[in-house]
Scaffold this motif. Structure first.
Motif, PDB file in Angstrom:
ATOM      1  N   VAL A 133       5.689  12.085  -2.131  1.00  0.00           N
ATOM      2  CA  VAL A 133       4.612  11.747  -3.062  1.00  0.00           C
ATOM      3  C   VAL A 133       5.087  11.900  -4.505  1.00  0.00           C
ATOM      4  CG1 VAL A 133       2.386  12.546  -3.957  1.00  0.00           C
ATOM      5  CG2 VAL A 133       2.666  12.159  -1.528  1.00  0.00           C
ATOM      6  N   LEU A 166       0.283   4.418   0.210  1.00  0.00           N
ATOM      7  CA  LEU A 166      -0.039   5.422   1.216  1.00  0.00           C
ATOM      8  C   LEU A 166       0.465   4.980   2.591  1.00  0.00           C
ATOM      9  CD1 LEU A 166      -1.293   8.076   2.038  1.00  0.00           C
ATOM     10  CD2 LEU A 166      -3.482   6.910   2.259  1.00  0.00           C
ATOM     11  N   GLN A 167       0.265   3.709   2.931  1.00  0.00           N
ATOM     12  CA  GLN A 167       0.720   3.222   4.233  1.00  0.00           C
ATOM     13  C   GLN A 167       2.236   3.295   4.337  1.00  0.00           C
ATOM     14  OE1 GLN A 167      -1.750   2.732   6.363  1.00  0.00           O
ATOM     15  NE2 GLN A 167      -0.219   2.646   7.923  1.00  0.00           N
ATOM     16  N   ASN A 211       0.855  -1.178   0.000  1.00  0.00           N
ATOM     17  CA  ASN A 211       0.000   0.000   0.000  1.00  0.00           C
ATOM     18  C   ASN A 211       0.894   1.232   0.000  1.00  0.00           C
ATOM     19  OD1 ASN A 211      -1.561   2.236   0.782  1.00  0.00           O
ATOM     20  ND2 ASN A 211      -2.956   0.969   1.952  1.00  0.00           N
ATOM     21  N   GLU A 224      -5.591  13.668  -4.159  1.00  0.00           N
ATOM     22  CA  GLU A 224      -5.490  12.958  -2.877  1.00  0.00           C
ATOM     23  C   GLU A 224      -4.485  13.641  -1.960  1.00  0.00           C
ATOM     24  OE1 GLU A 224      -6.076   8.263  -3.493  1.00  0.00           O
ATOM     25  OE2 GLU A 224      -4.568   9.155  -4.825  1.00  0.00           O
ATOM     26  N   THR A 225      -3.375  14.066  -2.523  1.00  0.00           N
ATOM     27  CA  THR A 225      -2.331  14.740  -1.748  1.00  0.00           C
ATOM     28  C   THR A 225      -2.847  16.044  -1.157  1.00  0.00           C
ATOM     29  OG1 THR A 225      -0.580  13.754  -3.082  1.00  0.00           O
ATOM     30  CG2 THR A 225      -0.018  15.767  -1.871  1.00  0.00           C
ATOM     31  N   PHE A 280      -5.394  15.343   1.616  1.00  0.00           N
ATOM     32  CA  PHE A 280      -4.718  14.848   2.820  1.00  0.00           C
ATOM     33  C   PHE A 280      -4.044  15.994   3.561  1.00  0.00           C
ATOM     34  CE2 PHE A 280      -0.852  13.273   4.893  1.00  0.00           C
ATOM     35  CZ  PHE A 280      -1.413  12.382   5.802  1.00  0.00           C
ATOM     36  N   TYR A 334       6.187  15.528   2.784  1.00  0.00           N
ATOM     37  CA  TYR A 334       5.138  14.678   2.239  1.00  0.00           C
ATOM     38  C   TYR A 334       5.008  14.886   0.727  1.00  0.00           C
ATOM     39  CZ  TYR A 334       0.661  12.305   1.755  1.00  0.00           C
ATOM     40  OH  TYR A 334      -0.331  11.451   1.372  1.00  0.00           O
ATOM     41  N   ILE A 349       0.253   8.322  -5.765  1.00  0.00           N
ATOM     42  CA  ILE A 349      -0.819   9.059  -5.107  1.00  0.00           C
ATOM     43  C   ILE A 349      -1.109  10.315  -5.917  1.00  0.00           C
ATOM     44  CG2 ILE A 349      -1.499  10.215  -2.964  1.00  0.00           C
ATOM     45  CD1 ILE A 349       0.517   8.258  -1.558  1.00  0.00           C
TER      46      ILE A 349
END
Length: 79
Positions: A45, A7-8, A5, A55-56, A59, A41, A51
């Motif tokens: 990314v 994102l994880q 994953n 979505e970024t 978030f 971050y 991602i």
């Protein structure tokens, strides 16, 4: 079967970054400024590429709302 994953994995990296960059004592909240969190971050990314920009942005907006309640500091529990 792989269940990787992105994102994880990214959030795990961000947790480690917070723990390294914080000025909090060992075992503390591991707070870092939102600007630092956002920069790291966004950089990770961009390297990952899995991602989306939407979505970024969503978030980071959520994280900023939490950070604004804590004097602009991001805590690990925010993500």
């Amino acid at each position: 079967i792989s269940c990787w994953n992105p994102l994880q994995s990214l959030l795990s990296s961000m947790k480690q970054a917070c723990e390294v960059l914080t000025r909090d004592p060992e075992g503390g909240a591991a707070r870092i400024p939102f600007e630092t969190f956002s920069f790291l971050y966004s950089y990770l990314v961009s390297i990952d590429g899995e991602i989306s920009k939407t979505e970024t942005e969503a978030f980071l907006q959520g994280i900023k709302e939490q950070a604004d309640k804590h004097s602009g500091m991001v805590l690990i529990r925010h993500f």
